[in-house]
Enzyme design. Structure first.
Site, short mmCIF file in Angstrom:
data_model
loop_
_atom_site.label_atom_id
_atom_site.label_comp_id
_atom_site.label_asym_id
_atom_site.label_seq_id
_atom_site.Cartn_x
_atom_site.Cartn_y
_atom_site.Cartn_z
N ASN A 37 39.93 63.87 66.10
CA ASN A 37 38.69 64.18 66.80
C ASN A 37 37.52 63.32 66.31
O ASN A 37 37.18 63.32 65.13
CB ASN A 37 38.36 65.67 66.58
CG ASN A 37 37.56 66.25 67.72
OD1 ASN A 37 37.26 65.56 68.69
ND2 ASN A 37 37.22 67.53 67.61
N HIS A 122 39.79 82.51 69.42
CA HIS A 122 38.43 82.34 68.91
C HIS A 122 37.43 83.18 69.70
O HIS A 122 37.16 82.88 70.86
CB HIS A 122 37.97 80.90 69.06
CG HIS A 122 38.54 79.97 68.07
ND1 HIS A 122 37.92 78.79 67.72
CD2 HIS A 122 39.67 80.01 67.33
CE1 HIS A 122 38.66 78.16 66.82
NE2 HIS A 122 39.73 78.87 66.57
N ASP A 210 36.04 81.82 59.64
CA ASP A 210 36.09 80.45 59.13
C ASP A 210 34.74 80.10 58.48
O ASP A 210 33.71 80.11 59.15
CB ASP A 210 36.36 79.50 60.32
CG ASP A 210 36.71 78.08 59.89
OD1 ASP A 210 36.49 77.75 58.70
OD2 ASP A 210 37.18 77.31 60.74
N HIS A 212 34.18 77.19 57.25
CA HIS A 212 34.01 75.76 57.60
C HIS A 212 33.36 74.94 56.49
O HIS A 212 32.41 74.17 56.73
CB HIS A 212 33.27 75.61 58.93
CG HIS A 212 33.90 74.57 59.82
ND1 HIS A 212 33.31 73.36 60.08
CD2 HIS A 212 35.07 74.56 60.48
CE1 HIS A 212 34.10 72.66 60.89
NE2 HIS A 212 35.18 73.35 61.13
N GLU A 262 43.34 72.68 57.03
CA GLU A 262 43.39 71.99 58.33
C GLU A 262 43.01 70.52 58.22
O GLU A 262 43.35 69.73 59.10
CB GLU A 262 42.52 72.70 59.37
CG GLU A 262 41.04 72.58 59.14
CD GLU A 262 40.21 73.32 60.18
OE1 GLU A 262 40.60 74.41 60.60
OE2 GLU A 262 39.17 72.78 60.57
N ARG A 283 47.09 75.85 56.05
CA ARG A 283 46.68 75.56 57.43
C ARG A 283 47.08 74.17 57.92
O ARG A 283 46.67 73.74 58.99
CB ARG A 283 45.15 75.66 57.53
CG ARG A 283 44.62 77.02 57.16
CD ARG A 283 44.13 77.80 58.34
NE ARG A 283 43.20 77.10 59.17
CZ ARG A 283 43.31 77.03 60.50
NH1 ARG A 283 44.33 77.57 61.12
NH2 ARG A 283 42.39 76.40 61.20
N HIS A 312 46.68 74.97 61.95
CA HIS A 312 45.52 74.62 62.77
C HIS A 312 45.97 74.47 64.22
O HIS A 312 47.03 73.89 64.49
CB HIS A 312 45.00 73.28 62.23
CG HIS A 312 43.68 72.84 62.75
ND1 HIS A 312 43.33 71.51 62.77
CD2 HIS A 312 42.63 73.51 63.27
CE1 HIS A 312 42.11 71.38 63.26
NE2 HIS A 312 41.66 72.57 63.56
N ASP A 316 41.40 70.06 69.80
CA ASP A 316 41.58 68.63 69.54
C ASP A 316 43.03 68.31 69.15
O ASP A 316 43.40 67.14 69.03
CB ASP A 316 40.59 68.11 68.48
CG ASP A 316 40.46 69.00 67.27
OD1 ASP A 316 40.11 70.17 67.43
OD2 ASP A 316 40.70 68.50 66.16
O1 KDG Z 1 37.89 68.84 65.14
C1 KDG Z 1 37.41 69.86 64.33
C2 KDG Z 1 37.98 71.21 64.73
O2 KDG Z 1 39.38 71.12 64.82
C3 KDG Z 1 37.62 72.27 63.74
O3 KDG Z 1 36.23 72.38 63.61
C4 KDG Z 1 38.17 73.60 64.19
O4 KDG Z 1 37.75 74.58 62.05
C5 KDG Z 1 38.35 74.58 63.10
C6 KDG Z 1 39.34 75.61 63.32
O5 KDG Z 1 39.56 76.40 62.41
O6 KDG Z 1 39.93 75.63 64.40
MG MG Z 2 38.79 75.80 60.59
#
Ligand code: KDG
Ligand code: MG
Length: 402
Positions: A37, A122, A210, A212, A262, A283, A312, A316
């Site tokens: 991505n 989600h 998440d 992140h 991920e 992940r 994951h 993307d």
């Molecule tokens: O390209 C980035 C995404 O795949 C990511 O932000 C998604 O964190 C993510 C998730 O848990 O799906």
């Molecule tokens: Mg994530």
């Protein structure tokens, strides 16, 4: 048997995808996903300039040897570009092998370990009320597990808040858009979301969240502790994992299950986390971690320590990765859960596939191979469009982790 040609197909049916197609002298072909991505063209160049020329004439049945050739032979090991290119080749070769054997891929991996694959969707909203409603919609659709993300008052475009129903696509601009972050505000708000969710829907569904990569280890430990009463399935990427030891601090302070990986590319990114039992779910997925051949190695290491998989599955990752992941999930003994963000209808049309969703689970098909193809004529109608993931800054302008 020989590889006679290979090509890279770039298409943007709503978002960009990079796909590798490998042709053999026996008329059988295989498909692999190489999408990264926001950095798609780096992988295209790596494949076209440095991988495809080496593949021509090779025996596609030698999957392990070709994997080692591309990994050891490059001298420059690991990294998101190299490992995606290797993954694309690996998945295309497994596709070819399974088609030659006239079997669905999961049969070659060792056969079925389960009937369906539990997935999580989600749910998100601009505030707690909207997110609570969104979770309810997933429950109505039959989901057993739901990731919940909410906008936070005072934070511009908090991570995970989508712009449309069921679809969420963070790569949203020709140059990175700037979002905000404020840890104090998030720590005040996020636990209230889960309190409200449990109050509204009870404890029958799995809830996930998440982080992140936004919190320091101490802040992450604090969040994990505050979320304990709400019994999450997992708290994901709660702190950056370049330093695997950072998870010790989080682990010492909370029993909230932890998931990470991920953005990992190899087993080496996860080795200490797994061996020290600092996480509960790994992940890593097919496209980012070197394909089926390498993900299997990671899952096997994880199984020794009762760490389960949770691949994951954001948009993307193309339907090729999703289809392959479902065969993997159908076999892998230490399966935990599979992320499932729905692709748009345009994407699904470009990548015809035989997996399907029912009652909170995905099911891989029985077609030989991984069950996903690419409609090249349709793909050609959607040319590449630059699209970047956002960046994040604190209120004083400091760059933060998106
Ligand atoms: O390209 C980035 C995404 O795949 C990511 O932000 C998604 O964190 C993510 C998730 O848990 O799906
Ligand atoms: Mg994530």
């Amino acid at each position: 048997m020989k590889i006679i040609s290979a090509k890279v197909i770039v298409t943007c049916p709503g978002r960009n995808f990079v796909t590798l197609k490998i042709m053999t002298d026996q008329g059988v072909y295989g498909i692999g996903d190489a999408t990264m991505n926001g950095r798609e063209k780096a992988v295209v160049a790596y494949l076209e300039d440095h991988v495809i020329p080496c593949l021509i004439g090779m025996d596609p049945r030698r999957i392990e040897d070709i994997w080692q050739y591309l990994y050891r032979g490059a001298y420059w090991r690991r990294g998101p570009v190299t490992m995606r290119a290797i993954a694309a080749v690996d998945v295309a070769l497994w596709d070819i092998k399974a088609k030659m054997a006239n079997m669905p891929l999961y049969q070659l991996l060792g056969g079925r370990s389960r009937d369906g694959i539990m997935v999580y969707g989600h749910a998100n909203g601009s505030d707690i009320a909207e997110t609570v409603d969104a979770v309810g919609q997933y429950i109505d659709l039959g989901y057993k597990a739901i990731r919940a993300q909410t906008g936070v008052p005072g934070i511009k475009d908090a991570y995970g808040v989508g712009r449309g129903k069921l679809f969420y696509e963070p790569a949203d601009a020709a140059l990175p858009s700037v979002t905000g972050w404020d840890t104090r505000k998030a720590l005040n708000y996020v636990p209230k979301l889960f309190e409200k969710l449990r109050e509204t829907y009870g404890f029958d569904h799995h809830l996930l969240h998440d982080g992140h990569h936004r919190y320091t280890p101490q802040e992450a430990a604090n969040l994990g502790k505050m979320l304990e009463p709400y019994q999450l399935f997992w708290l994901e990427d709660v702190t950056p994992a370049e330093n695997q030891e950072a998870f010790k601090l989080v682990r010492q302070h909370t029993v909230t299950p932890l998931a990470v990986g991920e953005i990992f590319n190899t087993i080496w990114d996860a080795k200490d986390l797994i061996q020290n039992q600092l996480i509960d779910y790994i992940r890593c997925t097919i496209v980012s971690a070197g394909g089926v051949t390498h993900l299997r190695r990671i899952a096997d290491l994880a199984s020794l320590y009762q760490v389960r998989t949770g691949s994951h599955g954001a948009t993307d990752l193309s339907p090729v990765t999703m289809g392959t992941a479902l065969h993997f999930d159908t076999w892998v003994p230490n399966f935990g859960i599979q992320e499932y963000m729905r692709h748009t209808e345009e994407t699904d049309a470009v990548f015809p596939h035989d997996y399907h969703f029912a009652s909170g689970e995905l099911f891989c098909g029985e077609a030989p191979g991984h069950g996903v193809d690419i409609d090249e004529a349709l793909a050609a109608k959607y040319p590449y469009k630059p699209a970047y993931l956002p960046v994040a800054r604190l209120s004083d302008g400091t760059m933060w982790n998106w």
